[in-house]
Scaffold this active site. Structure first.
Site, PDB file in Angstrom:
ATOM      1  NE  ARG A 130     -12.356  28.255  69.780  1.00 25.75           N
ATOM      2  CZ  ARG A 130     -13.596  28.509  69.417  1.00 25.75           C
ATOM      3  NH1 ARG A 130     -14.588  27.851  69.939  1.00 25.75           N
ATOM      4  NH2 ARG A 130     -13.846  29.422  68.517  1.00 25.75           N
ATOM      5  CB  SER A 153      -3.593  10.186  83.628  1.00 28.57           C
ATOM      6  OG  SER A 153      -3.425   8.971  84.322  1.00 28.57           O
ATOM      7  CE1 TYR A 173      -9.231   9.471  83.900  1.00 36.27           C
ATOM      8  CE2 TYR A 173      -7.380   7.954  83.767  1.00 36.27           C
ATOM      9  CZ  TYR A 173      -7.945   9.116  84.249  1.00 36.27           C
ATOM     10  OH  TYR A 173      -7.205   9.939  85.071  1.00 36.27           O
ATOM     11  CE  LYS A 177      -7.385  12.278  82.483  1.00 31.77           C
ATOM     12  NZ  LYS A 177      -7.604  13.697  82.808  1.00 31.77           N
ATOM     13  CB  VAL A 205      -4.009  11.361  93.331  1.00 35.86           C
ATOM     14  CG1 VAL A 205      -4.032  12.474  94.371  1.00 35.86           C
ATOM     15  CG2 VAL A 205      -2.919  11.614  92.288  1.00 35.86           C
ATOM     16  CB  THR A 207      -9.247  12.111  94.391  1.00 38.78           C
ATOM     17  OG1 THR A 207      -9.408  11.224  93.280  1.00 38.78           O
ATOM     18  CG2 THR A 207      -7.889  12.785  94.310  1.00 38.78           C
ATOM     19  CD  GLN A 209     -10.462   9.893  88.244  1.00 36.63           C
ATOM     20  OE1 GLN A 209      -9.272   9.604  88.149  1.00 36.63           O
ATOM     21  NE2 GLN A 209     -11.030  10.813  87.491  1.00 36.63           N
TER      22      GLN A 209
HETATM   23  N1  LIG Z   1      -7.167  10.534  91.286  1.00 34.02           N
HETATM   24  C1  LIG Z   1      -6.197   9.995  90.553  1.00 34.02           C
HETATM   25  O1  LIG Z   1      -5.574   8.984  90.948  1.00 34.02           O
HETATM   26  C2  LIG Z   1      -5.809  10.609  89.234  1.00 34.02           C
HETATM   27  C3  LIG Z   1      -4.661  10.139  88.596  1.00 34.02           C
HETATM   28  C4  LIG Z   1      -4.265  10.697  87.374  1.00 34.02           C
HETATM   29  C5  LIG Z   1      -5.015  11.713  86.834  1.00 34.02           C
HETATM   30  N2  LIG Z   1      -6.144  12.162  87.470  1.00 34.02           N
HETATM   31  C6  LIG Z   1      -6.888  13.261  86.831  1.00 34.02           C
HETATM   32  O2  LIG Z   1      -6.866  14.388  87.704  1.00 34.02           O
HETATM   33  C7  LIG Z   1      -8.042  15.169  87.524  1.00 34.02           C
HETATM   34  C8  LIG Z   1      -8.731  15.336  88.861  1.00 34.02           C
HETATM   35  O3  LIG Z   1      -9.000  14.040  89.348  1.00 34.02           O
HETATM   36  P1  LIG Z   1      -9.659  13.806  90.791  1.00 34.02           P
HETATM   37  O4  LIG Z   1      -9.341  12.411  91.163  1.00 34.02           O
HETATM   38  O5  LIG Z   1      -9.292  14.925  91.703  1.00 34.02           O
HETATM   39  O6  LIG Z   1     -11.220  13.894  90.405  1.00 34.02           O
HETATM   40  P2  LIG Z   1     -12.518  13.970  91.298  1.00 34.02           P
HETATM   41  O7  LIG Z   1     -12.195  14.042  92.748  1.00 34.02           O
HETATM   42  O8  LIG Z   1     -13.392  12.862  90.817  1.00 34.02           O
HETATM   43  O9  LIG Z   1     -13.152  15.398  90.847  1.00 34.02           O
HETATM   44  C9  LIG Z   1     -13.532  15.633  89.541  1.00 34.02           C
HETATM   45  C10 LIG Z   1     -13.744  17.123  89.366  1.00 34.02           C
HETATM   46  O10 LIG Z   1     -14.093  17.416  87.998  1.00 34.02           O
HETATM   47  C11 LIG Z   1     -15.276  18.210  87.985  1.00 34.02           C
HETATM   48  N3  LIG Z   1     -16.021  17.953  86.745  1.00 34.02           N
HETATM   49  C12 LIG Z   1     -16.397  16.749  86.226  1.00 34.02           C
HETATM   50  N4  LIG Z   1     -17.090  16.925  85.091  1.00 34.02           N
HETATM   51  C13 LIG Z   1     -17.138  18.258  84.872  1.00 34.02           C
HETATM   52  C14 LIG Z   1     -17.717  19.067  83.862  1.00 34.02           C
HETATM   53  N5  LIG Z   1     -18.387  18.528  82.817  1.00 34.02           N
HETATM   54  N6  LIG Z   1     -17.603  20.421  83.951  1.00 34.02           N
HETATM   55  C15 LIG Z   1     -16.933  20.970  84.987  1.00 34.02           C
HETATM   56  N7  LIG Z   1     -16.365  20.266  85.973  1.00 34.02           N
HETATM   57  C16 LIG Z   1     -16.470  18.928  85.924  1.00 34.02           C
HETATM   58  C17 LIG Z   1     -16.054  17.780  89.214  1.00 34.02           C
HETATM   59  O11 LIG Z   1     -17.025  18.770  89.555  1.00 34.02           O
HETATM   60  P3  LIG Z   1     -18.278  18.351  90.521  1.00 34.02           P
HETATM   61  O12 LIG Z   1     -17.697  18.181  91.899  1.00 34.02           O
HETATM   62  O13 LIG Z   1     -19.226  19.503  90.432  1.00 34.02           O
HETATM   63  O14 LIG Z   1     -18.825  17.071  89.964  1.00 34.02           O
HETATM   64  C18 LIG Z   1     -14.916  17.638  90.224  1.00 34.02           C
HETATM   65  O15 LIG Z   1     -14.552  18.910  90.727  1.00 34.02           O
HETATM   66  C19 LIG Z   1      -8.882  14.416  86.485  1.00 34.02           C
HETATM   67  O16 LIG Z   1      -8.625  14.947  85.209  1.00 34.02           O
HETATM   68  C20 LIG Z   1      -8.353  12.993  86.594  1.00 34.02           C
HETATM   69  O17 LIG Z   1      -8.582  12.246  85.430  1.00 34.02           O
HETATM   70  C21 LIG Z   1      -6.554  11.629  88.654  1.00 34.02           C
END
Ligand SMILES: NC(=O)c1ccc[n+]([C@@H]2O[C@H](COP(=O)([O-])OP(=O)(O)OC[C@H]3O[C@@H](n4cnc5c(N)ncnc54)[C@H](OP(=O)(O)O)[C@@H]3O)[C@@H](O)[C@H]2O)c1
Length: 265
Positions: A130, A153, A173, A177, A205, A207, A209
């Site tokens: 938005r 996801s 979660y 999604k 992935v 990370t 998470q």
């Molecule tokens: N890793 C996987 O296997 C996987 C698979 C499918 C989908 N995904 C999706 O991919 C995306 C990235 O995942 P990731 O694994 O890279 O996550 P991650 O390493 O846990 O990082 C999460 C990121 O989101 C930011 N964040 C969280 N809450 C926030 C808020 N309220 N306002 C602004 N920023 C916020 C965090 O900022 P801070 O560092 O400041 O906390 C961090 O930069 C997510 O949407 C996740 O659900 C991940």
């Protein structure tokens, strides 16, 4: 004759929420490499400004800057996006990528857990989209045009397993999604033809998470992916860059899996 291959022509500035670590950091790096300014949104990681500075130092011809903003706060998100447009040049794209999970058996999940997940994964994505649309539609930035890519996801379609026939317990979660995937289609419909909205759905992935999960769970998951491993964050980026670029000028309302083949099963 040019032999540059496929060139992604991106211009101005692209905003990446959660762009300081994990998949988001890989997006920030890939965009910087593609020659576009990058505005990184983070919530609380103290090293986010240093992450931005490091990416900037590797790509001297572009600007990279970190902005602290909780995307669950609409007013702050709109204000931050306006500031970014002033500081960093015309905002042309958004990757709404910030996301969180709470892993607990469903019977133990609380209303607080629900809000924690949905406030970021659904409301936060909506607020980010938005705020971008506010810039484009309201303020006429970039001739009212833009491309939004949302990180969904593969969990939109399947329940991840922790072991054989055993779910990874994260129903908020998974449902968040699925919600954001549908939200994306609705926004694509409302904001066509000037604003395109698509989702990219990663599989597993490596990370923050996923790295904290038990090794036995990660091994089970990796062994059941046709490509036999988790993705590196940078392996997710190509699809989103394509969707931001002119090569995707006829693509909106879609969901694109980057899952190592997991959804074959
Ligand atoms: N890793 C996987 O296997 C996987 C698979 C499918 C989908 N995904 C999706 O991919 C995306 C990235 O995942 P990731 O694994 O890279 O996550 P991650 O390493 O846990 O990082 C999460 C990121 O989101 C930011 N964040 C969280 N809450 C926030 C808020 N309220 N306002 C602004 N920023 C916020 C965090 O900022 P801070 O560092 O400041 O906390 C961090 O930069 C997510 O949407 C996740 O659900 C991940």
């Amino acid at each position: 004759m040019s032999n540059a291959g496929l060139v992604m022509k991106l211009s101005g500035c692209v905003i990446v929420t959660g762009g300081n670590r994990g998949i988001g950091k890989a997006y920030s790096q890939a965009l910087a490499k593609a020659g576009v300014n990058v505005a990184i949104i983070y919530k609380s990681s103290k090293d986010a400004p240093d992450v931005a500075k490091k990416i900037q130092a590797e790509h001297k011809n572009i600007k990279v800057k970190a902005y602290q903003c909780d995307v669950s706060d609409l007013d702050k998100t709109i204000e931050t996006f306006e500031q970014i447009d002033t500081d960093m040049g015309t905002v042309t794209g958004l990757i709404a990528n910030a996301g969180v999970s709470v892993v607990k058996p469903a019977v133990n999940l609380t209303s607080e857990d629900f809000r924690r997940v949905f406030d970021v994964n659904v409301l936060g994505v909506f607020n980010s989209a938005r705020a971008a649309a506010h810039l484009w539609k309201h303020n006429g930035v970039n001739n009212g045009r833009g491309s939004i890519v949302i990180t969904a996801s593969m969990s939109v379609q399947i329940i991840n397993q922790a072991g054989s026939n055993e779910p990874l317990t994260q129903v908020f979660y998974n449902s968040s999604k699925a919600a954001v995937c549908n939200l994306s289609k609705g926004l694509a419909a409302e904001w066509a033809p000037r604003i395109r909205v698509n989702t990219v759905s990663p599989g597993y992935v490596s990370t923050d998470q996923t790295d904290h999960m038990d090794k036995a769970i990660r091994d089970h998951q990796a062994n059941n992916v046709p490509l036999k491993r988790f993705a590196k964050p940078e392996e997710i980026t190509g699809q989103a860059l394509l969707l931001l670029s002119e090569h995707a000028s006829y693509m909106t309302g879609g969901d694109y899996l980057v899952d190592g083949g997991q959804l074959i099963w």
